[in-house]
Scaffold this motif. Structure first.
Motif, PDB file in Angstrom:
ATOM      1  N   ALA A 103     -73.965   0.890 -29.566  1.00  0.00           N
ATOM      2  CA  ALA A 103     -74.098   0.126 -30.810  1.00  0.00           C
ATOM      3  C   ALA A 103     -73.130  -1.047 -30.831  1.00  0.00           C
ATOM      4  O   ALA A 103     -73.465  -2.145 -31.295  1.00  0.00           O
ATOM      5  N   ALA A 106     -74.549  -3.732 -28.689  1.00  0.00           N
ATOM      6  CA  ALA A 106     -75.621  -4.442 -29.395  1.00  0.00           C
ATOM      7  C   ALA A 106     -75.040  -5.469 -30.359  1.00  0.00           C
ATOM      8  O   ALA A 106     -75.518  -6.611 -30.445  1.00  0.00           O
ATOM      9  N   THR A 107     -73.989  -5.102 -31.072  1.00  0.00           N
ATOM     10  CA  THR A 107     -73.337  -6.047 -31.981  1.00  0.00           C
ATOM     11  C   THR A 107     -72.750  -7.226 -31.221  1.00  0.00           C
ATOM     12  O   THR A 107     -72.774  -8.367 -31.694  1.00  0.00           O
ATOM     13  N   SER A 126     -71.574  -4.209 -38.729  1.00  0.00           N
ATOM     14  CA  SER A 126     -72.823  -4.449 -38.007  1.00  0.00           C
ATOM     15  C   SER A 126     -73.176  -3.267 -37.106  1.00  0.00           C
ATOM     16  O   SER A 126     -74.336  -2.818 -37.076  1.00  0.00           O
ATOM     17  N   SER A 127     -72.191  -2.742 -36.367  1.00  0.00           N
ATOM     18  CA  SER A 127     -72.451  -1.614 -35.465  1.00  0.00           C
ATOM     19  C   SER A 127     -72.929  -0.388 -36.235  1.00  0.00           C
ATOM     20  O   SER A 127     -73.874   0.299 -35.824  1.00  0.00           O
ATOM     21  N   ILE A 130     -76.496  -0.941 -37.395  1.00  0.00           N
ATOM     22  CA  ILE A 130     -77.457  -0.767 -36.298  1.00  0.00           C
ATOM     23  C   ILE A 130     -77.683   0.711 -36.020  1.00  0.00           C
ATOM     24  O   ILE A 130     -78.812   1.161 -35.761  1.00  0.00           O
ATOM     25  N   SER A 285     -80.631  -1.834 -28.216  1.00  0.00           N
ATOM     26  CA  SER A 285     -81.249  -1.153 -29.363  1.00  0.00           C
ATOM     27  C   SER A 285     -82.164  -0.027 -28.902  1.00  0.00           C
ATOM     28  O   SER A 285     -82.168   1.075 -29.483  1.00  0.00           O
TER      29      SER A 285
END
Length: 434
Positions: A103, A106-107, A126-127, A130, A285
């Motif tokens: 995660a 991804a951020t 944000s993490s 997600i 993701s």
């Protein structure tokens, strides 16, 4: 299917093993290694050698116990239920901690489009967001998770292939040489300490034994597919690592939240860099959704055998994983919050180091289990090779644990104590009348 239900030849099985490892683990790793330097190329070779041996360990385990209930079952069957619980507990924790790192990755690539996410608390928020988005996807159903994972698989490999090609074409030896060792320590210390975070990219090598039931001529092809798959992944990792460290100085890599996109930006332009960032975000993701499902299933399996209270899980396999998914989401959110750091690369490094150390505990137990099981093999040569693989695999796993950041040793001991405490509690609970 023809061939007694077996459908995978050597090449197909090899690609499957490699494909299950190559993914989001590499996307943010150059930022972590940038704090050490390009000397980490040597660390890649060491970690890859250990991964090759462990792949052979799991290949033999898959041949000897094709019906075992996953990698955590080997320790239980050969070393006793207490160590079986220890293997399950560490795997359960690594599923949550490791998924948290995905995660964060991804951020990092989302931050390429929204730079505010490079700051500590916006990045943490944000993490966590997600994570809960993918928990929601899992609540809809595992079929949707599988479709997203399949759709992002090929897309996710594009950044690695593109960055490797561009990086090798525009490789600058002076940048690579100037970044050789920026850690401030000796070359030996820099090399050894980097093996732990690098091994993050090889986690999942145990998937080799999962394909045993569908591999043609498994006695010959399974060990070749296991070792060959890891070797293929290692070749791709080395090419990507050398390429990116020949494009960006170590200091720039260490400060980057999207290393592959930043490396390509100066060579191929902003549009190509944005495409790379989007592909990496998609793959991260997809990987995240799959690992959340794995963690939830690990939670349910632990509750089903009494390792966890049954009230926190949907124990019946025909029911959804609602409670399990919510628990995993809470644990992942907590680990992201607890590991918050000034940079995403540093936070990623903390999470993957914890994950690798706990994973090596399971690999150590499986290697020791093979030493006991090797006597069941048919030929003297195969028994000798299996024993050597088990001994070297155990030594390597223990070495990675000892070479990790000393600050991780106390948490590892705490996890060990908690595991045996929970095992004793589960035995006591099962001894009580209903």
């Amino acid at each position: 299917m023809a061939g007694g239900g077996r459908s995978l030849g050597l090449w197909a099985a090899l690609v499957l093993v490699a494909g299950n490892m190559i993914g989001s683990g590499l996307y943010l790793l150059p930022a972590t290694l940038g704090a050490v330097g390009s000397i980490t190329v040597i660390s890649w070779v060491i970690a890859g050698g250990g991964a090759l041996v462990l792949a052979l360990v799991f290949a033999y385990l898959g041949l000897l116990r094709p019906q075992a209930d996953g990698a955590v079952a080997y320790a239980s069957e050969e070393l006793g239920p207490a160590l079986g619980h220890f293997g399950w507990f560490t795997y359960w924790l690594t599923s949550c901690c490791g998924t948290s790192a995905v995660a964060v990755a991804a951020t990092g690539y989302l931050g390429f489009f929204f730079p505010v996410l490079k700051s500590t608390w916006p990045g943490v928020a944000s993490s966590i967001a997600i994570v809960w988005l993918m928990v929601g996807v899992n609540l809809i159903g595992p079929r949707l998770v599988a479709r997203i994972g399949a759709a992002t698989l090929v897309v996710g490999l594009a950044p690695i292939v593109l960055a490797s090609g561009v990086g090798l074409a525009y490789f600058r030896p002076e940048v690579f040489a100037a970044s050789w060792n920026v850690s401030g320590g000796s070359d030996f210390a820099a090399t050894v300490s980097s093996v732990t975070p690098i091994f993050w990219a090889f986690l999942g090598l145990e998937c080799a034994n999962v394909v045993a039931a569908v591999v043609e001529n498994p006695k010959r092809n399974l060990p070749l597919a296991a070792v060959g798959g890891v070797a293929l992944a290692l070749a791709i990792y080395l090419a990507a690592s050398v390429a990116i460290m020949g494009l960006l100085p170590a200091k720039a890599l260490a400060a980057s939240s999207a290393p592959f996109a930043d490396a390509i930006h100066g060579v191929a332009g902003a549009l190509t860099a944005a495409l790379v960032a989007a592909c990496a975000l998609a793959k991260a993701s997809g990987t995240l959704g799959g690992w959340i499902l794995v963690a939830a299933e690990s939670n349910r399996s632990g509750a089903a055998v009494g390792f966890l209270p049954r009230w926190i899980s949907e124990v019946a396999p025909d029911k959804g994983l609602t409670r399990d998914l919510i628990l995993v989401g809470v644990m992942m959110s907590a680990s992201i919050y607890a590991s918050a750091s000034p940079s995403l690369g540093k936070q990623f490094g903390v999470l993957i180091n914890v994950t690798v150390v706990l994973s090596m505990v399971l690999y150590l137990l499986c290697s020791l289990a093979l030493l006991k099981m090797a006597a069941e093999l048919e030929t003297a040569r195969s028994r000798l090779v299996a024993r050597i693989a088990g001994a070297v695999g155990a030594a390597f796993s223990l070495g990675v644990i000892l070479a990790a950041d000393p600050g991780l040793r106390l948490p590892t001991l705490v996890v060990t104590a908690v595991s045996f405490g929970l095992y004793g509690l589960s035995r006591w609970r099962r001894a009580q009348p209903a």
